[in-house]
Write a protein that holds these residues in place. Structure first.
Motif, PDB file in Angstrom:
ATOM      1  N   UNK A 166       0.810  -1.218   0.000  1.00 56.22           N
ATOM      2  CA  UNK A 166       0.000   0.000   0.000  1.00 56.22           C
ATOM      3  C   UNK A 166       0.843   1.268   0.000  1.00 56.22           C
ATOM      4  N   UNK A 167       2.063   1.198   0.496  1.00 56.86           N
ATOM      5  CA  UNK A 167       2.957   2.362   0.449  1.00 56.86           C
ATOM      6  C   UNK A 167       3.264   2.784  -0.991  1.00 56.86           C
ATOM      7  N   UNK A 168       3.155   1.861  -1.931  1.00 59.21           N
ATOM      8  CA  UNK A 168       3.450   2.151  -3.337  1.00 59.21           C
ATOM      9  C   UNK A 168       2.253   2.732  -4.076  1.00 59.21           C
ATOM     10  N   UNK A 169       1.085   2.677  -3.485  1.00 61.39           N
ATOM     11  CA  UNK A 169      -0.143   3.165  -4.118  1.00 61.39           C
ATOM     12  C   UNK A 169      -0.260   4.670  -3.940  1.00 61.39           C
ATOM     13  N   UNK A 170      -1.052   5.291  -4.788  1.00 61.41           N
ATOM     14  CA  UNK A 170      -1.427   6.680  -4.570  1.00 61.41           C
ATOM     15  C   UNK A 170      -2.193   6.725  -3.254  1.00 61.41           C
ATOM     16  N   UNK A 171      -1.930   7.747  -2.454  1.00 63.77           N
ATOM     17  CA  UNK A 171      -2.502   7.815  -1.108  1.00 63.77           C
ATOM     18  C   UNK A 171      -4.021   7.747  -1.096  1.00 63.77           C
ATOM     19  N   UNK A 172      -4.677   8.444  -2.015  1.00 61.71           N
ATOM     20  CA  UNK A 172      -6.144   8.441  -2.008  1.00 61.71           C
ATOM     21  C   UNK A 172      -6.707   7.066  -2.370  1.00 61.71           C
ATOM     22  N   UNK A 173      -6.041   6.354  -3.252  1.00 62.96           N
ATOM     23  CA  UNK A 173      -6.488   5.005  -3.623  1.00 62.96           C
ATOM     24  C   UNK A 173      -6.337   4.052  -2.428  1.00 62.96           C
ATOM     25  N   UNK A 174      -5.214   4.124  -1.741  1.00 62.18           N
ATOM     26  CA  UNK A 174      -4.992   3.285  -0.558  1.00 62.18           C
ATOM     27  C   UNK A 174      -6.000   3.639   0.539  1.00 62.18           C
ATOM     28  N   UNK A 175      -6.236   4.937   0.746  1.00 63.43           N
ATOM     29  CA  UNK A 175      -7.192   5.374   1.771  1.00 63.43           C
ATOM     30  C   UNK A 175      -8.594   4.847   1.488  1.00 63.43           C
ATOM     31  N   UNK A 176      -9.018   4.896   0.221  1.00 64.10           N
ATOM     32  CA  UNK A 176     -10.344   4.384  -0.137  1.00 64.10           C
ATOM     33  C   UNK A 176     -10.449   2.886   0.156  1.00 64.10           C
ATOM     34  N   UNK A 177      -9.427   2.132  -0.220  1.00 66.10           N
ATOM     35  CA  UNK A 177      -9.434   0.691   0.038  1.00 66.10           C
ATOM     36  C   UNK A 177      -9.517   0.432   1.539  1.00 66.10           C
ATOM     37  N   UNK A 178      -8.749   1.159   2.320  1.00 69.12           N
ATOM     38  CA  UNK A 178      -8.729   0.981   3.776  1.00 69.12           C
ATOM     39  C   UNK A 178     -10.080   1.354   4.384  1.00 69.12           C
ATOM     40  N   UNK A 179     -10.632   2.482   3.985  1.00 73.91           N
ATOM     41  CA  UNK A 179     -11.931   2.911   4.527  1.00 73.91           C
ATOM     42  C   UNK A 179     -13.038   1.917   4.185  1.00 73.91           C
ATOM     43  N   UNK A 180     -13.074   1.462   2.952  1.00 74.59           N
ATOM     44  CA  UNK A 180     -14.096   0.494   2.551  1.00 74.59           C
ATOM     45  C   UNK A 180     -13.918  -0.839   3.258  1.00 74.59           C
ATOM     46  N   UNK A 181     -12.683  -1.262   3.413  1.00 68.73           N
ATOM     47  CA  UNK A 181     -12.404  -2.508   4.141  1.00 68.73           C
ATOM     48  C   UNK A 181     -12.847  -2.373   5.582  1.00 68.73           C
ATOM     49  N   UNK A 182     -12.535  -1.245   6.217  1.00 69.22           N
ATOM     50  CA  UNK A 182     -12.949  -1.036   7.607  1.00 69.22           C
ATOM     51  C   UNK A 182     -14.468  -1.011   7.745  1.00 69.22           C
ATOM     52  N   UNK A 183     -15.145  -0.441   6.774  1.00 71.05           N
ATOM     53  CA  UNK A 183     -16.614  -0.427   6.799  1.00 71.05           C
ATOM     54  C   UNK A 183     -17.157  -1.860   6.784  1.00 71.05           C
ATOM     55  N   UNK A 184     -16.596  -2.686   5.929  1.00 67.56           N
ATOM     56  CA  UNK A 184     -17.035  -4.076   5.835  1.00 67.56           C
ATOM     57  C   UNK A 184     -16.683  -4.848   7.112  1.00 67.56           C
ATOM     58  N   UNK A 185     -15.489  -4.648   7.612  1.00 64.43           N
ATOM     59  CA  UNK A 185     -15.064  -5.302   8.854  1.00 64.43           C
ATOM     60  C   UNK A 185     -15.999  -4.896   9.994  1.00 64.43           C
ATOM     61  N   UNK A 186     -16.345  -3.623  10.069  1.00 59.31           N
ATOM     62  CA  UNK A 186     -17.268  -3.153  11.102  1.00 59.31           C
ATOM     63  C   UNK A 186     -18.625  -3.832  11.015  1.00 59.31           C
ATOM     64  N   UNK A 187     -19.116  -4.017   9.802  1.00 56.65           N
ATOM     65  CA  UNK A 187     -20.403  -4.696   9.608  1.00 56.65           C
ATOM     66  C   UNK A 187     -20.316  -6.151  10.065  1.00 56.65           C
ATOM     67  N   UNK A 188     -19.235  -6.823   9.725  1.00 58.05           N
ATOM     68  CA  UNK A 188     -19.060  -8.209  10.170  1.00 58.05           C
ATOM     69  C   UNK A 188     -19.025  -8.272  11.692  1.00 58.05           C
ATOM     70  N   UNK A 189     -18.258  -7.395  12.310  1.00 57.37           N
ATOM     71  CA  UNK A 189     -18.157  -7.411  13.770  1.00 57.37           C
ATOM     72  C   UNK A 189     -19.503  -7.118  14.429  1.00 57.37           C
ATOM     73  N   UNK A 190     -20.254  -6.176  13.876  1.00 54.42           N
ATOM     74  CA  UNK A 190     -21.544  -5.822  14.483  1.00 54.42           C
ATOM     75  C   UNK A 190     -22.521  -6.998  14.450  1.00 54.42           C
ATOM     76  N   UNK A 191     -22.329  -7.883  13.501  1.00 63.77           N
ATOM     77  CA  UNK A 191     -23.180  -9.079  13.393  1.00 63.77           C
ATOM     78  C   UNK A 191     -22.513 -10.313  14.004  1.00 63.77           C
ATOM     79  N   UNK A 192     -21.400 -10.094  14.683  1.00 61.94           N
ATOM     80  CA  UNK A 192     -20.626 -11.159  15.329  1.00 61.94           C
ATOM     81  C   UNK A 192     -20.201 -12.248  14.356  1.00 61.94           C
ATOM     82  N   UNK A 193     -19.806 -11.812  13.164  1.00 61.54           N
ATOM     83  CA  UNK A 193     -19.262 -12.721  12.163  1.00 61.54           C
ATOM     84  C   UNK A 193     -17.741 -12.659  12.221  1.00 61.54           C
TER      85      UNK A 193
END
Length: 180
Positions: free
Chosen positions: A10-37
């Motif tokens: 991710x250090x090699x990616x454009x910062x905004x592209x890496x940030x979007x991937x991280x934010x979207x991944x965190x959103x999905x991870x949060x949804x899984x955790x909220x449902x105890x998956x």
């Protein structure tokens, strides 16, 4: 299952592209955790002498994601928690000589949602190997990426509708909320 969102990549990616991937991944991870998956992180790392690395790395002395270095660590912006399962892999596939098969059986998993990098390599191999094990596989569209756009596109075109179903984070979250 989040595969290889490591500093080395991710250090090699454009910062905004890496940030979007991280934010979207965190959103999905949060949804899984909220449902105890379960949330499973997969990290590639190798010994500094490359004795456990794959052939091309050994042959060309390609030293990436070396154990104990910052490059082999998950990006700090990711919502990793110590209670999450973490698998260390030595090849493109998260299934190759790891405890992933046993973990998935123990958790009673029948469907996997995949996120991470690189789409044309580690994501594709994990998806194919999961499919070969009769798992239903979903790729979270905004949570996968690659440094090689052309090979990523070809891989997505090849897998979509055959090996995987590609879905947006919103659609995955909506489906999770209805089925759990």
């Amino acid at each position: 299952m989040i595969i290889d969102p490591l500093n080395e990549y991710l250090d090699l990616w454009e910062a905004d592209k890496a940030d979007r991937l991280i934010q979207n991944t965190n959103r999905l991870v949060g949804a899984f955790r909220s449902l105890q998956l379960p949330v499973i992180w997969v990290r590639q790392e190798f010994r500094s002498d490359l004795s456990d690395a794959f052939l091309e790395m050994r042959d060309k002395r390609i030293a990436v994601t070396i154990q104990g270095t910052r490059g082999a660590q998950l990006h700090a912006g990711l919502d990793w928690q110590p209670s999450d399962a973490t698998i260390i892999k030595k090849r493109y596939s998260a299934f190759f000589k790891t405890g992933l098969d046993e973990l998935l059986a123990e958790l009673g998993i029948g469907e996997l949602v995949l996120c991470g990098v690189n789409t044309h390599a580690c994501i594709r191999m994990a998806a194919v190997d999961a499919y070969q094990r009769d798992f239903r596989v979903v790729l979270a569209e905004e949570c996968v990426g690659s440094y090689d756009a052309e090979h990523a596109r070809v891989s997505l075109d090849y897998m979509n509708g055959k090996i995987v179903r590609i879905a947006t984070v919103s659609k995955i979250v909506e489906t999770l909320s209805v089925t759990t």
